[in-house]
Design a protein around this motif. Sequence first.
Motif, mmCIF file in Angstrom:
data_model
loop_
_atom_site.group_PDB
_atom_site.id
_atom_site.type_symbol
_atom_site.label_atom_id
_atom_site.label_comp_id
_atom_site.label_asym_id
_atom_site.label_seq_id
_atom_site.Cartn_x
_atom_site.Cartn_y
_atom_site.Cartn_z
ATOM 1 N N VAL A 11 -26.294 54.362 30.354
ATOM 2 C CA VAL A 11 -26.801 52.989 30.259
ATOM 3 C C VAL A 11 -28.294 53.016 29.931
ATOM 4 O O VAL A 11 -28.781 52.234 29.094
ATOM 5 C CB VAL A 11 -26.542 52.215 31.562
ATOM 6 C CG1 VAL A 11 -27.246 50.863 31.543
ATOM 7 C CG2 VAL A 11 -25.046 52.026 31.769
ATOM 8 N N ALA A 12 -29.026 53.932 30.567
ATOM 9 C CA ALA A 12 -30.447 54.074 30.276
ATOM 10 C C ALA A 12 -30.674 54.446 28.814
ATOM 11 O O ALA A 12 -31.623 53.965 28.176
ATOM 12 C CB ALA A 12 -31.073 55.133 31.183
ATOM 13 N N ALA A 13 -29.800 55.287 28.267
ATOM 14 C CA ALA A 13 -29.937 55.693 26.871
ATOM 15 C C ALA A 13 -29.799 54.497 25.932
ATOM 16 O O ALA A 13 -30.554 54.347 24.969
ATOM 17 C CB ALA A 13 -28.895 56.761 26.536
ATOM 18 N N VAL A 14 -28.820 53.643 26.214
ATOM 19 C CA VAL A 14 -28.605 52.468 25.364
ATOM 20 C C VAL A 14 -29.795 51.517 25.450
ATOM 21 O O VAL A 14 -30.300 51.036 24.430
ATOM 22 C CB VAL A 14 -27.300 51.748 25.762
ATOM 23 C CG1 VAL A 14 -27.157 50.431 25.000
ATOM 24 C CG2 VAL A 14 -26.097 52.650 25.497
ATOM 25 N N THR A 15 -30.260 51.243 26.669
ATOM 26 C CA THR A 15 -31.385 50.319 26.817
ATOM 27 C C THR A 15 -32.664 50.916 26.233
ATOM 28 O O THR A 15 -33.499 50.193 25.681
ATOM 29 C CB THR A 15 -31.596 49.949 28.291
ATOM 30 O OG1 THR A 15 -31.708 51.140 29.074
ATOM 31 C CG2 THR A 15 -30.433 49.135 28.821
ATOM 32 N N HIS A 16 -32.798 52.231 26.327
ATOM 33 C CA HIS A 16 -33.985 52.871 25.769
ATOM 34 C C HIS A 16 -34.016 52.738 24.248
ATOM 35 O O HIS A 16 -35.058 52.416 23.655
ATOM 36 C CB HIS A 16 -34.027 54.345 26.165
ATOM 37 C CG HIS A 16 -35.311 55.018 25.812
ATOM 38 N ND1 HIS A 16 -35.562 55.528 24.559
ATOM 39 C CD2 HIS A 16 -36.425 55.254 26.535
ATOM 40 C CE1 HIS A 16 -36.776 56.057 24.532
ATOM 41 N NE2 HIS A 16 -37.325 55.900 25.712
ATOM 42 N N ALA A 17 -32.882 53.000 23.614
ATOM 43 C CA ALA A 17 -32.830 52.834 22.157
ATOM 44 C C ALA A 17 -33.102 51.385 21.776
ATOM 45 O O ALA A 17 -33.757 51.110 20.757
ATOM 46 C CB ALA A 17 -31.465 53.275 21.635
ATOM 47 N N GLY A 18 -32.633 50.455 22.602
ATOM 48 C CA GLY A 18 -32.864 49.048 22.308
ATOM 49 C C GLY A 18 -34.333 48.671 22.318
ATOM 50 O O GLY A 18 -34.815 47.991 21.408
ATOM 51 N N TRP A 19 -35.078 49.132 23.341
ATOM 52 C CA TRP A 19 -36.490 48.739 23.368
ATOM 53 C C TRP A 19 -37.283 49.446 22.272
ATOM 54 O O TRP A 19 -38.225 48.873 21.722
ATOM 55 C CB TRP A 19 -37.104 48.931 24.754
ATOM 56 C CG TRP A 19 -37.643 50.268 25.156
ATOM 57 C CD1 TRP A 19 -37.089 51.145 26.036
ATOM 58 C CD2 TRP A 19 -38.903 50.866 24.763
ATOM 59 N NE1 TRP A 19 -37.891 52.249 26.191
ATOM 60 C CE2 TRP A 19 -39.014 52.097 25.431
ATOM 61 C CE3 TRP A 19 -39.929 50.469 23.908
ATOM 62 C CZ2 TRP A 19 -40.103 52.952 25.276
ATOM 63 C CZ3 TRP A 19 -41.021 51.324 23.741
ATOM 64 C CH2 TRP A 19 -41.098 52.547 24.423
ATOM 65 N N SER A 244 -29.020 61.020 24.456
ATOM 66 C CA SER A 244 -27.930 60.432 23.681
ATOM 67 C C SER A 244 -28.350 59.079 23.115
ATOM 68 O O SER A 244 -27.666 58.524 22.241
ATOM 69 C CB SER A 244 -26.671 60.283 24.541
ATOM 70 O OG SER A 244 -26.920 59.454 25.668
ATOM 71 N N SER A 245 -29.487 58.576 23.590
ATOM 72 C CA SER A 245 -30.059 57.363 22.990
ATOM 73 C C SER A 245 -30.312 57.544 21.503
ATOM 74 O O SER A 245 -30.385 56.555 20.758
ATOM 75 C CB SER A 245 -31.366 56.991 23.694
ATOM 76 O OG SER A 245 -32.339 58.013 23.531
ATOM 77 N N ILE A 246 -30.442 58.791 21.058
ATOM 78 C CA ILE A 246 -30.647 59.052 19.634
ATOM 79 C C ILE A 246 -29.456 58.548 18.821
ATOM 80 O O ILE A 246 -29.622 58.007 17.722
ATOM 81 C CB ILE A 246 -30.880 60.555 19.390
ATOM 82 C CG1 ILE A 246 -32.219 60.973 20.005
ATOM 83 C CG2 ILE A 246 -30.846 60.896 17.916
ATOM 84 C CD1 ILE A 246 -32.498 62.449 19.897
ATOM 85 N N ILE A 247 -28.247 58.753 19.353
ATOM 86 C CA ILE A 247 -27.060 58.279 18.649
ATOM 87 C C ILE A 247 -27.102 56.753 18.529
ATOM 88 O O ILE A 247 -26.835 56.181 17.468
ATOM 89 C CB ILE A 247 -25.790 58.724 19.389
ATOM 90 C CG1 ILE A 247 -25.798 60.237 19.642
ATOM 91 C CG2 ILE A 247 -24.562 58.296 18.618
ATOM 92 C CD1 ILE A 247 -25.827 61.078 18.410
ATOM 93 N N VAL A 248 -27.451 56.098 19.632
ATOM 94 C CA VAL A 248 -27.578 54.643 19.609
ATOM 95 C C VAL A 248 -28.686 54.228 18.641
ATOM 96 O O VAL A 248 -28.543 53.264 17.873
ATOM 97 C CB VAL A 248 -27.863 54.100 21.021
ATOM 98 C CG1 VAL A 248 -27.923 52.572 21.005
ATOM 99 C CG2 VAL A 248 -26.808 54.578 22.005
ATOM 100 N N GLY A 249 -29.801 54.965 18.681
ATOM 101 C CA GLY A 249 -30.904 54.657 17.778
ATOM 102 C C GLY A 249 -30.515 54.783 16.317
ATOM 103 O O GLY A 249 -30.920 53.965 15.479
ATOM 104 N N ALA A 250 -29.718 55.811 16.001
ATOM 105 C CA ALA A 250 -29.260 55.976 14.619
ATOM 106 C C ALA A 250 -28.381 54.809 14.195
ATOM 107 O O ALA A 250 -28.473 54.310 13.067
ATOM 108 C CB ALA A 250 -28.511 57.295 14.473
ATOM 109 N N ALA A 251 -27.500 54.366 15.104
ATOM 110 C CA ALA A 251 -26.644 53.223 14.792
ATOM 111 C C ALA A 251 -27.470 51.947 14.599
ATOM 112 O O ALA A 251 -27.219 51.160 13.677
ATOM 113 C CB ALA A 251 -25.617 53.021 15.902
ATOM 114 N N ILE A 252 -28.477 51.755 15.457
ATOM 115 C CA ILE A 252 -29.356 50.587 15.307
ATOM 116 C C ILE A 252 -30.104 50.652 13.983
ATOM 117 O O ILE A 252 -30.243 49.649 13.271
ATOM 118 C CB ILE A 252 -30.339 50.510 16.491
ATOM 119 C CG1 ILE A 252 -29.584 50.151 17.776
ATOM 120 C CG2 ILE A 252 -31.431 49.466 16.222
ATOM 121 C CD1 ILE A 252 -30.437 50.231 19.026
#
Length: 283
Positions: A11-19, A244-252
Amino acid sequence: MTPLVTFAVLVAAVTHAGWNALAHHIKDQLLSFTLIAGGGALIGLALAPFAPFPAAGAWPYLIVSALLHVGYYVLLMRSFTLGDFGQMYPIARGTAPLIVTLLAAVFLDEVPDGRQLLGVAVACAGLTGLALWGIRGKGARPHGPALLAAGATGVAIALYTVVDGTGVRASGTPLGYIAWLMVLEGLAIPAYALWRRRAALLPQLRPYAARGLLGAALSVAAYGLVLWAQTQAPLAPVAALRESSIIVGAAIGALLFKERFGAPRIAAAAVMAVGIGLMLHAG
C-alpha cells in the motif's frame, strides 16, 4: 515478513508512486515540493498532539534523517526537472535496496537468510531491468546530469532508510516518529521558496494547492506505513518491497504522461513479483 507487513508496504508503494506522480505533474518543481514538504509539516503538526512523544534516543536519528530528506527532495526535484518520470523514478528508487541491504548488515547486524537475500536480489533485478528499459526506450534518453541526480537520489534514499529504521525502533512510537520527522523536514524547502519567490509565492502556489496537498497526504501515509513495517521486519526486504512502487510509477507514466510501458516492463514486474514471493515466505 508476515502478510500484514507485506500488505502495508505494498500500500505504501502505491501511495508513494502516486505522490511522486503528482509532484512530477506540477512543472515548477519548487512549487511542487514546497506544497508537498510544507503540507507534510502541517500534517505532522496535526498528528503530534495525538501521538506519544518519541524517546530521547530517537532524536539524533530524527535530525539526521530530516537533513537527508531535504537533500533527497532537492535531488528528486533536480531529477524530475532533467528527465522523464518513467526514466528518473526507476533509477532513483532502484538503486536503494541493495545499498540498504549492505548498510543494514554492516551497521545493524541484519544479515538476511538465504531465501530472504535471494528475494531481495531477484526484486532488485526486476527493478534494474525496469530502470534500464526506461533509459533504452524510444523517448529522450537522460543525459549525464540527469542520471547523476537520479543515482544520488537513490543513495539518499538508502541512507535515510537505514537512519529511520534505527530511529523508529528507538522511538517507541512510529506515529510520533513520522509526525516529528514531517515537521523537521518540511520547513526547509518552503522557507527557501519564500526567500526566492517572496510575495509572488502564494499566488503561484494557489493553482496547485489541491494537488500538492494531496501529494503531501500520500507522502505522509506512504512513509508512515514504511516506518511501522521497519519495526516489524528487517530493513532489507522492506526496502526492496517498497520499491515495487516503481512498477506503479511505470504504469502511471504510461497512463498519465504517455510514456512507454511495453513488454520489458511487464517482464520486470513479473520478476519483481517473484522476488516479493520469496521475501514473503522467507524465515
